[in-house]
Design an enzyme around this catalytic site. Structure first.
Site, PDB file in Angstrom:
ATOM      1  N   GLU A 137     -10.234   2.955  -5.092  1.00 25.54           N
ATOM      2  CA  GLU A 137     -10.668   3.861  -3.670  1.00 25.54           C
ATOM      3  C   GLU A 137      -9.822   2.946  -2.599  1.00 25.54           C
ATOM      4  O   GLU A 137      -9.515   1.854  -2.782  1.00 25.54           O
ATOM      5  CB  GLU A 137     -11.991   3.762  -3.414  1.00 25.54           C
ATOM      6  CG  GLU A 137     -12.553   4.066  -1.979  1.00 25.54           C
ATOM      7  CD  GLU A 137     -14.158   3.651  -1.781  1.00 25.54           C
ATOM      8  OE1 GLU A 137     -14.694   3.697  -2.599  1.00 25.54           O
ATOM      9  OE2 GLU A 137     -14.662   3.508  -0.417  1.00 25.54           O
ATOM     10  N   GLU A 142     -12.191   3.203   8.586  1.00 23.43           N
ATOM     11  CA  GLU A 142     -13.683   3.401   8.277  1.00 23.43           C
ATOM     12  C   GLU A 142     -14.162   2.061   9.209  1.00 23.43           C
ATOM     13  O   GLU A 142     -13.590   0.944   9.428  1.00 23.43           O
ATOM     14  CB  GLU A 142     -13.784   2.729   6.909  1.00 23.43           C
ATOM     15  CG  GLU A 142     -15.451   2.655   6.290  1.00 23.43           C
ATOM     16  CD  GLU A 142     -15.542   2.337   4.991  1.00 23.43           C
ATOM     17  OE1 GLU A 142     -16.493   2.775   4.328  1.00 23.43           O
ATOM     18  OE2 GLU A 142     -14.748   1.192   4.430  1.00 23.43           O
TER      19      GLU A 142
END
Length: 314
Positions: A137, A142
């Site tokens: 990932e 974020e």
């Protein structure tokens, strides 16, 4: 797919201590405006894997509730900001999109004018492969609440640790990439101030970019008023040369302690999502934060993505 010569042009020396890259990629696909709603992305409707106080809705519900809409030039993705929730009922309606197309060696550029902000929010722009976390990932954009800095992070299987010294401008938060360790913190790199949240939005947003090869994964950021952003990124040109992008904020090299070709051994989908609370948003207490999200829908009027474009180069 990139030529063999192009792959050879990316070299990592001494486990990422000196990083030389000069790859040219051509645009493979772009997502602008209505492209997000015309079958290029699917609407994820399963329970939130990160235990957020959220319900991910389907495309019809998102359209009916005005959680997604688009012009020819802009795409908006947002959460419900009108409903007071019961503590015993479902979470706040929101959207999680997954690209139909998948990408391996590539450069991805996100032109973002506004990101979701507010206490309890957890927006992200990321990629991941099948059989998570064994094919990796990559979190490009974020953060949580109203923090002022972005974090770029890898999450992997059990055999990936980053070197402590590498060619990047960001600050290392953790070098252990394994999803099974440290509560799945991953190996994160903290960006500079004003790369996330209200300050990012007040400045008009900016550009996030990620380059993925079998030798390294790197992430860059340029604010909207940057004097160093290159024309290929700023103007959304048909090809990009990552060799002109300067030192990345986050650099994750392959090394004796992390074989990126093995850890990222599959093509990735692109994900855009907005959740609330969840495992990453750990302050204030989960009960207090969930109560706030339940009771204050108007606090999330600015919890929206305004995306000018996503461009993928291969």
């Amino acid at each position: 797919m990139p030529s063999f010569a192009r792959l050879l042009s990316s070299v990592v020396v001494a486990a990422g201590l000196l990083r030389v890259h000069a790859a040219t990629y051509n645009e493979a696909t772009s997502y602008i405006g209505q492209d997000f709603l015309n079958g290029a992305f699917t609407f994820f409707t399963d329970p939130d894997p990160t235990d957020g106080r959220v319900i991910y809705v389907n495309q019809a519900t998102a359209a009916a509730d005005n959680l997604t809409f688009a012009t020819d030039d802009v795409f908006i993705l947002r959460a419900d900001d009108t409903t007071v929730l019961s503590s015993s009922g479902p979470g706040r309606n929101s959207v999680r999109l997954t690209s139909v197309a998948t990408f391996s060696t590539s450069a991805i550029v996100l032109d973002l004018a506004h990101m979701p902000q507010g206490c309890g929010t957890w927006p992200a722009f990321w990629t991941f492969g099948p059989n998570w976390p064994l094919t990796g990932e990559i979190d490009i954009m974020e953060g949580v609440n109203n923090q002022n800095f972005n974090q770029g992070t890898l999450h992997t299987g059990p055999s990936c640790t980053m070197p402590s010294s590498r060619d990047q401008t960001g600050n290392i938060a953790n070098n252990d990439c394994a999803a099974a360790d440290d509560g799945n913190d991953g190996c994160g790199v903290e960006f500079a101030s004003n790369t996330f949240g209200p300050n990012f939005n007040s400045a008009g947003g900016g550009w996030f970019a990620m380059e993925r090869t079998s030798e390294f994964i790197s992430i860059w950021f340029w604010p909207r008023d940057s004097t160093t952003v290159t024309p290929d990124v700023k103007d959304g040109q048909s090809s990009v040369n990552t060799g002109n992008w300067g030192t990345p904020v986050a650099n994750f090299p392959t090394s004796s302690t992390c074989d990126l070709a093995a850890e990222f051994g599959a093509a990735h989908n692109i994900i855009i999502n907005l959740t609330f609370c969840g495992v990453f948003v750990n302050t204030p207490s989960s009960y207090t934060l969930s109560h706030y999200v339940n009771a204050n829908p108007g606090a999330f009027s600015d919890a929206f993505f305004e995306i000018n474009a996503i461009r993928v180069y291969e």
